[in-house]
Motif scaffolding. Structure first.
Motif, PDB file in Angstrom:
ATOM      1  N   ILE A  38       0.866  -1.174   0.000  1.00  0.00           N
ATOM      2  CA  ILE A  38       0.000   0.000   0.000  1.00  0.00           C
ATOM      3  C   ILE A  38       0.902   1.222   0.000  1.00  0.00           C
ATOM      4  CG2 ILE A  38      -0.261  -0.126   2.514  1.00  0.00           C
ATOM      5  CD1 ILE A  38      -3.028   1.184   2.068  1.00  0.00           C
ATOM      6  N   LEU A  39       0.648   2.125  -0.886  1.00  0.00           N
ATOM      7  CA  LEU A  39       1.496   3.293  -1.039  1.00  0.00           C
ATOM      8  C   LEU A  39       0.686   4.535  -0.717  1.00  0.00           C
ATOM      9  CD1 LEU A  39       4.284   4.243  -2.098  1.00  0.00           C
ATOM     10  CD2 LEU A  39       3.259   4.401  -4.337  1.00  0.00           C
ATOM     11  N   ILE A  40       1.077   5.230   0.337  1.00  0.00           N
ATOM     12  CA  ILE A  40       0.370   6.445   0.736  1.00  0.00           C
ATOM     13  C   ILE A  40       1.289   7.620   0.455  1.00  0.00           C
ATOM     14  CG2 ILE A  40      -0.766   7.645   2.621  1.00  0.00           C
ATOM     15  CD1 ILE A  40      -0.989   4.946   4.021  1.00  0.00           C
ATOM     16  N   MET A  41       0.787   8.581  -0.277  1.00  0.00           N
ATOM     17  CA  MET A  41       1.647   9.683  -0.679  1.00  0.00           C
ATOM     18  C   MET A  41       1.088  11.007  -0.213  1.00  0.00           C
ATOM     19  SD  MET A  41       2.218   8.389  -4.503  1.00  0.00           S
ATOM     20  CE  MET A  41       0.726   7.447  -4.453  1.00  0.00           C
ATOM     21  N   ARG A  42       1.938  11.965  -0.186  1.00  0.00           N
ATOM     22  CA  ARG A  42       1.473  13.315   0.090  1.00  0.00           C
ATOM     23  C   ARG A  42       2.274  14.274  -0.766  1.00  0.00           C
ATOM     24  NH1 ARG A  42       0.128  15.274   5.897  1.00  0.00           N
ATOM     25  NH2 ARG A  42      -1.530  13.856   5.389  1.00  0.00           N
ATOM     26  N   ASP A  43       1.562  15.132  -1.413  1.00  0.00           N
ATOM     27  CA  ASP A  43       2.230  16.101  -2.254  1.00  0.00           C
ATOM     28  C   ASP A  43       2.756  17.210  -1.360  1.00  0.00           C
ATOM     29  OD1 ASP A  43       1.193  18.006  -5.198  1.00  0.00           O
ATOM     30  OD2 ASP A  43       3.105  17.824  -4.152  1.00  0.00           O
ATOM     31  N   VAL A  44       4.055  17.276  -1.225  1.00  0.00           N
ATOM     32  CA  VAL A  44       4.623  18.290  -0.340  1.00  0.00           C
ATOM     33  C   VAL A  44       5.226  19.433  -1.114  1.00  0.00           C
ATOM     34  CG1 VAL A  44       5.050  16.772   1.600  1.00  0.00           C
ATOM     35  CG2 VAL A  44       6.767  16.995  -0.160  1.00  0.00           C
ATOM     36  N   THR A  45       4.861  19.526  -2.381  1.00  0.00           N
ATOM     37  CA  THR A  45       5.411  20.601  -3.195  1.00  0.00           C
ATOM     38  C   THR A  45       5.114  21.950  -2.575  1.00  0.00           C
ATOM     39  OG1 THR A  45       4.736  19.236  -5.036  1.00  0.00           O
ATOM     40  CG2 THR A  45       5.612  21.401  -5.557  1.00  0.00           C
ATOM     41  N   ARG A  46       3.860  22.124  -2.205  1.00  0.00           N
ATOM     42  CA  ARG A  46       3.451  23.407  -1.637  1.00  0.00           C
ATOM     43  C   ARG A  46       4.219  23.712  -0.360  1.00  0.00           C
ATOM     44  NH1 ARG A  46       2.372  27.526  -3.177  1.00  0.00           N
ATOM     45  NH2 ARG A  46       1.057  28.987  -2.069  1.00  0.00           N
ATOM     46  N   GLU A  47       4.347  22.710   0.475  1.00  0.00           N
ATOM     47  CA  GLU A  47       5.059  22.915   1.737  1.00  0.00           C
ATOM     48  C   GLU A  47       6.493  23.305   1.485  1.00  0.00           C
ATOM     49  OE1 GLU A  47       2.482  19.577   4.038  1.00  0.00           O
ATOM     50  OE2 GLU A  47       4.662  19.406   4.078  1.00  0.00           O
ATOM     51  N   ARG A  48       7.092  22.609   0.524  1.00  0.00           N
ATOM     52  CA  ARG A  48       8.487  22.927   0.222  1.00  0.00           C
ATOM     53  C   ARG A  48       8.614  24.328  -0.326  1.00  0.00           C
ATOM     54  NH1 ARG A  48      12.725  19.436  -2.201  1.00  0.00           N
ATOM     55  NH2 ARG A  48      13.469  18.473  -0.302  1.00  0.00           N
ATOM     56  N   GLU A  49       7.646  24.684  -1.165  1.00  0.00           N
ATOM     57  CA  GLU A  49       7.668  26.038  -1.709  1.00  0.00           C
ATOM     58  C   GLU A  49       7.577  27.046  -0.586  1.00  0.00           C
ATOM     59  OE1 GLU A  49       5.480  25.292  -5.988  1.00  0.00           O
ATOM     60  OE2 GLU A  49       4.497  26.533  -4.485  1.00  0.00           O
ATOM     61  N   LEU A  50       6.641  26.781   0.323  1.00  0.00           N
ATOM     62  CA  LEU A  50       6.462  27.698   1.448  1.00  0.00           C
ATOM     63  C   LEU A  50       7.736  27.794   2.274  1.00  0.00           C
ATOM     64  CD1 LEU A  50       2.890  26.824   2.693  1.00  0.00           C
ATOM     65  CD2 LEU A  50       3.668  29.019   1.855  1.00  0.00           C
ATOM     66  N   SER A  51       8.324  26.637   2.480  1.00  0.00           N
ATOM     67  CA  SER A  51       9.550  26.613   3.266  1.00  0.00           C
ATOM     68  C   SER A  51      10.652  27.404   2.583  1.00  0.00           C
ATOM     69  CB  SER A  51       9.958  25.154   3.474  1.00  0.00           C
ATOM     70  OG  SER A  51      11.196  25.091   4.073  1.00  0.00           O
ATOM     71  N   THR A  52      10.776  27.218   1.279  1.00  0.00           N
ATOM     72  CA  THR A  52      11.780  27.980   0.538  1.00  0.00           C
ATOM     73  C   THR A  52      11.473  29.467   0.603  1.00  0.00           C
ATOM     74  OG1 THR A  52      11.577  26.171  -1.040  1.00  0.00           O
ATOM     75  CG2 THR A  52      13.120  27.921  -1.583  1.00  0.00           C
ATOM     76  N   MET A  53      10.179  29.772   0.452  1.00  0.00           N
ATOM     77  CA  MET A  53       9.793  31.183   0.500  1.00  0.00           C
ATOM     78  C   MET A  53      10.152  31.794   1.836  1.00  0.00           C
ATOM     79  SD  MET A  53       6.223  31.093  -1.631  1.00  0.00           S
ATOM     80  CE  MET A  53       5.232  31.853  -0.410  1.00  0.00           C
ATOM     81  N   LYS A  54       9.928  31.017   2.874  1.00  0.00           N
ATOM     82  CA  LYS A  54      10.222  31.524   4.208  1.00  0.00           C
ATOM     83  C   LYS A  54      11.705  31.805   4.378  1.00  0.00           C
ATOM     84  CE  LYS A  54       8.225  30.625   8.738  1.00  0.00           C
ATOM     85  NZ  LYS A  54       7.644  29.656   9.640  1.00  0.00           N
ATOM     86  N   THR A  55      12.525  30.871   3.892  1.00  0.00           N
ATOM     87  CA  THR A  55      13.970  31.067   4.008  1.00  0.00           C
ATOM     88  C   THR A  55      14.409  32.281   3.213  1.00  0.00           C
ATOM     89  OG1 THR A  55      14.051  28.673   3.818  1.00  0.00           O
ATOM     90  CG2 THR A  55      16.144  29.823   3.986  1.00  0.00           C
ATOM     91  N   GLU A  56      13.890  32.360   1.990  1.00  0.00           N
ATOM     92  CA  GLU A  56      14.247  33.514   1.162  1.00  0.00           C
ATOM     93  C   GLU A  56      13.821  34.799   1.830  1.00  0.00           C
ATOM     94  OE1 GLU A  56      13.761  31.232  -3.071  1.00  0.00           O
ATOM     95  OE2 GLU A  56      12.637  33.080  -2.756  1.00  0.00           O
ATOM     96  N   PHE A  57      12.628  34.758   2.400  1.00  0.00           N
ATOM     97  CA  PHE A  57      12.112  35.940   3.078  1.00  0.00           C
ATOM     98  C   PHE A  57      13.037  36.358   4.206  1.00  0.00           C
ATOM     99  CE2 PHE A  57       9.244  38.973   4.676  1.00  0.00           C
ATOM    100  CZ  PHE A  57       9.173  38.831   6.045  1.00  0.00           C
ATOM    101  N   THR A  58      13.386  35.409   5.056  1.00  0.00           N
ATOM    102  CA  THR A  58      14.218  35.787   6.192  1.00  0.00           C
ATOM    103  C   THR A  58      15.564  36.316   5.733  1.00  0.00           C
ATOM    104  OG1 THR A  58      14.877  33.486   6.440  1.00  0.00           O
ATOM    105  CG2 THR A  58      13.228  34.305   7.975  1.00  0.00           C
ATOM    106  N   SER A  59      16.133  35.710   4.704  1.00  0.00           N
ATOM    107  CA  SER A  59      17.448  36.210   4.317  1.00  0.00           C
ATOM    108  C   SER A  59      17.333  37.543   3.607  1.00  0.00           C
ATOM    109  CB  SER A  59      18.187  35.182   3.459  1.00  0.00           C
ATOM    110  OG  SER A  59      17.651  35.144   2.180  1.00  0.00           O
ATOM    111  N   THR A  60      16.268  37.735   2.829  1.00  0.00           N
ATOM    112  CA  THR A  60      16.081  39.035   2.182  1.00  0.00           C
ATOM    113  C   THR A  60      15.843  40.114   3.229  1.00  0.00           C
ATOM    114  OG1 THR A  60      14.918  37.839   0.448  1.00  0.00           O
ATOM    115  CG2 THR A  60      14.801  40.237   0.375  1.00  0.00           C
TER     116      THR A  60
END
Lengths: 855, 127
Positions: free
Chosen positions: A368-390
């Motif tokens: 049984i394969l259970i998946m979760r699309d974490v693209t959005r989360e990763r994007e948010l995480s990247t955005m957050k990092t970029e935000f803090t450094s900017t």
């Protein structure tokens, strides 16, 4: 007579018809998917068919022979059929003739009676046989039923009891007029109850399959009821036996037994059905894509979320051609259970969890394969990092100018401009003083702004989990004294004394130096802020598991209700309007975040107007105990004399990956090789050690969980051997083992799941580290340390210090880090030596060997 | 050999600040070079070979990291002490900085006096 014959034939045909119908039902049930409901149904239908057959048989016999009760018995043992009475009438018949037919009839009656009772017994047995298991099942289910109210349970038990009784009543044969009302009032409600249950269940069926199933059960209940009733009616009518009680007994009996069976099967089946339905609902409605994969890696089922995500149509069970790899190219089903991030498409990232499915008889039925699309989360995480450094960059740049120029202005003012001004009036002097103090304000506020920015960014990074922690073994004594000296000027300027009274040799802890210094500075500044006179004391306490540092002051103290509040974000003590507290209110929350990340605690004790004491604890690393065992010099030499190949400085660096899971090794190899390192592999701890001894690599990557010899054992072995003590080790572990890893002397640890880029980064960072010279300490006679040993150590980058006795320890070591201590066993007591050593040297990761010269 | 110092930052005010901070060095015969971005900075280094470089990390055209790496990887160029200036929020570790070959790094906002002292120390000037 003809009418009678016709009428008498009907039951036979009726019975035959019903039996055929029942067989049809059984055949239909056999065609259904194999499950307990269907099996139970077949069983009950079969038995009720037999019941019918038994009845039909006896009916058939009745037709030919007449009912036993239709025979009159005459004295002398002769019996005559009732309807042949006119023939046997004494007046009109020849006695001989009568006797003959009567005799014949009687003979046949006996045979008939035997057969009749046999059929009855057959009926009885079958009913008994099937009532017992299904009744038991029902009974069992009633005990475990969902509705716990006792009234419901009681009704169920009574019904069952009565059903059993009714079965026997046919044989017991209640006598008297009261039997009929009893039967009516007792059995009828039970009958109605059972029908009601089945009816309700049928009305509640949600899927067409269920309706079909429940309908079948209902039919299987009704057909026998109807058939028994009609059969009995016709039979008894034809035999002139239509009595009230007989009707009810038969009808109710038949109904009840079958009903109970039907209810039992249905309820049991429904329980299972409920579970299945719940699972199916979950599967259909989940937001996360879920897929069931067969052993051959084709997709068996995909829920709507998966269909949406991959853009595939609904998959039927018959479809066996869709391989999971067409949907997920990087799918790896080698490990039965794994969590991983799979890349999907250009920009999507999926987090997946796979588990193998095993049926109740131990057979593997796929995954049984259970998946979760974490693209959005990763994007948010990247955005957050970029935000803090900017943000940090944008805020800091103008601040740099402001502060910098303000300071330069101040300097120029004090050095050049002001000395040239001749102050003419008091007013002018006042103005000049004002200008100077204004400038101070600008600088001070600029510094404050910097602190605020730093704090805000710190806490946001900590919360996002984005802060890079640098854990290493640190000395608290050093750290505290450093913080004190940094703040010494500030403290002195307020006229407060600062006393440091730590235990002299606090054991090292695993911590991030910068962050712990930050905590010390924060606590001390707080103490300073809230203390007007008196002193600040720093104390230490050592427990079995941790080190506690306390910063005490003689300040204004903190109210009991504020004690927890001060650790909240942006909270400042005192009335905002009147007291005008300075600072961001983030200092203590940041401290708490840091301490908790280290696995410790921070708390405060305080009394108003007396003072406060802020304490934090840091856990002690799991130290390996120094073993005071003696080793023979000769065996030590042979142990350490490993044929070492001098690693060519300019040759490519090599990395040994010690990991039992093939796909992880491959992953790491693929990540590392393109970066210019030679990669070797070992599949378990023992293999790893052998490979290291044969061909020492520049760095070792080791997993913890491995067969034969696990990661920790392997590292311990490496650290015990001077030729490999130096070797950089990166351990792949889970967070809980971090302390233990550092206690052993591992250089870096990386958490699983592994990010290949991170591994590459750490590997290169460690490879570029300079070769550090290690210190070896000899305690004993100069002669005993043979030249072999010395050469061995020197050739593996060790600097040797030799002392004759423990008294020289303090002068010769001078707070250097010692890596090996070799003690002449014959001259010194092991425990004394270790105690003495502890006082002067930090014994973390130190190899201590007591050597005897015996051969 | 004449002493040269390179300042490289894309922000004009920071350049001004650095210049003013270090202008006393001109009295000690140190030539101050100024670059406005990474590419300019690299060219200035290659042309003039300053002994000390203060360079910002975040710059257009070429970042301070890249310039540092380029200079340090070039075996023909030696003896250039590169100090990177950075705002603390960036994910820059000491390790990463060292792996780029930087000799030191200073976080902004910095103390002009300390910077001056550091420069003196590196250039071997008594103050």
């Amino acid at each position: 007579m003809n009418d009678l014959n016709l009428l008498l034939d009907t039951p036979r045909y009726m019975a035959l018809f019903v039996v055929i119908l029942e067989f049809a039902l059984i055949a239909f049930a056999l065609a259904q998917p194999r499950n307990k409901i269907r099996n139970g149904f077949i069983l009950s239908t079969t038995f009720s068919t037999c019941y019918l057959l038994g009845g039909a048989m006896s009916g058939a016999m009745i037709r030919t022979q007449g009912s036993a009760s239709n025979y009159l018995s005459r004295p002398g043992g002769e019996c005559l059929p009732v309807d042949s009475l006119p023939i046997c009438h004494q007046d009109s018949l020849d006695p001989n003739l009568i006797g003959q037919s009567c005799l014949d009839a009687c003979l046949q009656i006996n045979e008939f009676q035997i057969l009749m009772s046999a059929a009855n017994w057959m009926r009885f047995c079958f009913v008994f046989v099937y009532l017992l298991p299904f009744g038991a099942m029902y009974f069992y289910y009633a005990l475990g039923g969902k509705r716990k109210d006792s009234a419901y349970q009681l009704i169920k038990y009574i019904c069952f009891f009565l059903a059993t009784v009714s079965l026997f009543s046919e044989k017991i044969r209640f006598r008297g007029e009261w039997s009929t009302p009893v039967l009516m009032f007792v059995f009828l409600p039970c009958y109605i109850y059972c029908i009601n249950v089945i009816w309700r269940i049928w009305m509640n069926s949600k899927t067409p399959d269920e309706s079909k199933r429940n309908g079948l059960i209902l039919i299987s209940v009704f057909i026998p009821i109807v058939s028994y009733t009609i059969l009995d009616l016709i039979l008894d009518k034809s035999l002139g036996l239509l009595t009230f009680d007989a009707f009810y007994v038969h009808a109710v009996n038949g109904c009840l037994t079958t009903s109970i069976i039907a209810v039992a099967i249905t309820k049991y089946g429904l329980l299972k059905l409920d579970l299945e339905r719940a699972a199916e609902d979950l599967f259909q409605n989940m937001n996360d894509p879920v897929m069931l994969i067969r052993d051959n890696l084709t997709v068996a089922r995909a829920n709507p979320a998966a269909q949406n995500f991959f853009g595939i149509p609904e998959i039927s069970n018959a479809d066996r051609r869709l391989y999971i790899q067409t949907l997920l190219p990087h799918f790896d089903a080698i490990s039965p259970r794994f969590d991983s991030k799979i890349a999907f498409g250009q920009n999507h990232r999926i987090y997946s969890c796979s588990n193998s499915l095993v049926s109740s008889d131990g057979q593997s039925t796929g995954h049984i394969l259970i998946m979760r699309d974490v693209t959005r989360e990763r994007e948010l995480s990247t955005m957050k990092t970029e935000f803090t450094s900017t943000v940090s960059h944008e805020l800091r740049t103008p601040l740099t100018s402001i502060l910098g120029f303000a300071r330069i202005i101040q300097k120029r003012l004090n050095e050049v401009i002001l000395p040239q001004i001749e102050v003419e009036s008091k007013k002018d002097q006042r103005i000049i003083n004002q200008v100077e103090s204004n400038l101070n304000v600008v600088i001070q506020e600029g510094q404050r702004l910097t602190e605020i920015i730093n704090d805000v960014l710190d806490i946001s990074k900590m919360e996002a989990g984005k802060l890079e922690w640098k854990f290493e073994s640190i000395s608290l004594n050093e750290l505290v004294s450093q913080s004190c000296s940094e703040l010494a000027a500030e403290i002195k300027s307020k006229g407060i004394a600062c006393e440091v009274s730590l235990d002299d040799n606090l054991p090292n802890v695993v911590a991030d130096t910068e962050r712990i210094s930050q905590i010390m500075r924060n606590l001390m500044r707080n103490a300073l802020k809230f203390t007007d006179s008196g002193r600040i004391m720093i104390k230490s306490t050592l427990t079995a598991q941790d080190v506690i540092i306390s910063v005490k002051d003689t300040g204004i103290g903190i109210d009991a209700q504020d004690k927890e509040k001060i650790f909240q974000k942006y909270h400042q003590l005192g009335e905002v309007l009147t007291d005008k507290p300075t600072g961001t209110g983030l200092g203590l929350p940041i401290c708490r975040e840091i301490i908790e990340r280290h696995g410790g605690k921070i708390w405060v004790e305080s009394l108003i107007d007396v003072g406060s004491s802020f304490s934090f604890s840091l856990p002690l690393p799991l130290n390996k105990s120094i073993k005071a065992e003696t080793t023979k010099l000769s065996s030590l030499l042979s142990q350490w004399r490993v044929p070492k190949q001098k690693i060519n400085e300019h040759a490519a660096k090599s990395v040994l990956i010690v990991e039992d899971e093939l796909h992880i090794r491959q992953l790491l190899k693929q990540a590392l090789e393109p970066t210019g390192v030679l990669v070797f592999e070992a599949s378990d701890g023992l293999d790893g050690l052998n490979k290291i001894r044969a061909n020492p690599p520049s760095l070792v990557l080791v997993d913890v969980m491995m067969p034969k010899l696990n990661g920790f054992e392997m590292v311990a072995a490496l650290k015990n051997d001077p030729s490999t003590m130096n070797m950089p080790i990166i351990m792949l572990t889970v967070v809980d083992e971090m302390q233990r890893a550092f206690g052993l002397g591992v250089d870096r640890y990386l958490k699983k799941p592994i990010e290949p880029e991170k591994v590459v980064q750490e590997v290169h960072a460690l490879l570029n580290r300079e070769n550090v010279i290690r210190n070896a300490l000899f305690i004993g006679d100069p002669g005993y340390g043979s030249s072999d040993l010395l050469t061995l150590l020197q050739s593996s980058n060790h600097h040797i210090v030799q002392i004759q006795g423990l008294a020289e320890l303090s002068s010769s070591i001078k707070k250097q880090k010692v890596h090996i201590v070799l003690v002449q066993a014959s001259e010194f007591n092991a425990t004394e030596v270790i105690d003495e050593l502890r006082k002067h040297i930090d014994l973390d990761n130190v190899l201590v060997k007591f050597i005897s010269n015996e051969t | 050999m004449s002493l040269k110092l390179l300042i490289c930052d894309d922000e004009p005010y920071i350049r001004m600040l650095l210049e003013q901070t270090l202008e006393d060095l001109e009295d000690e015969d140190v030539e101050l070079l100024v670059g406005k971005n990474g590419e300019e900075g690299l060219n200035l280094i290659l042309e003039h070979r300053p002994q000390l470089v203060f360079m910002d990390v975040m710059m257009p055209k070429m970042s301070g990291f890249e310039v540092c790496k380029t200079i340090k990887l070039d075996k023909k160029i030696e003896g250039i002490h590169i100090v990177l200036l950075t705002a603390k929020g960036q994910e820059m570790d000491r390790e990463k900085g060292l792996s780029m070959g930087a000799d030191n790094y200073i976080t902004k906002p910095f103390d002009p006096d300390s910077l001056y002292e550091y420069a003196c120390e590196q250039l071997g000037i008594d103050d």
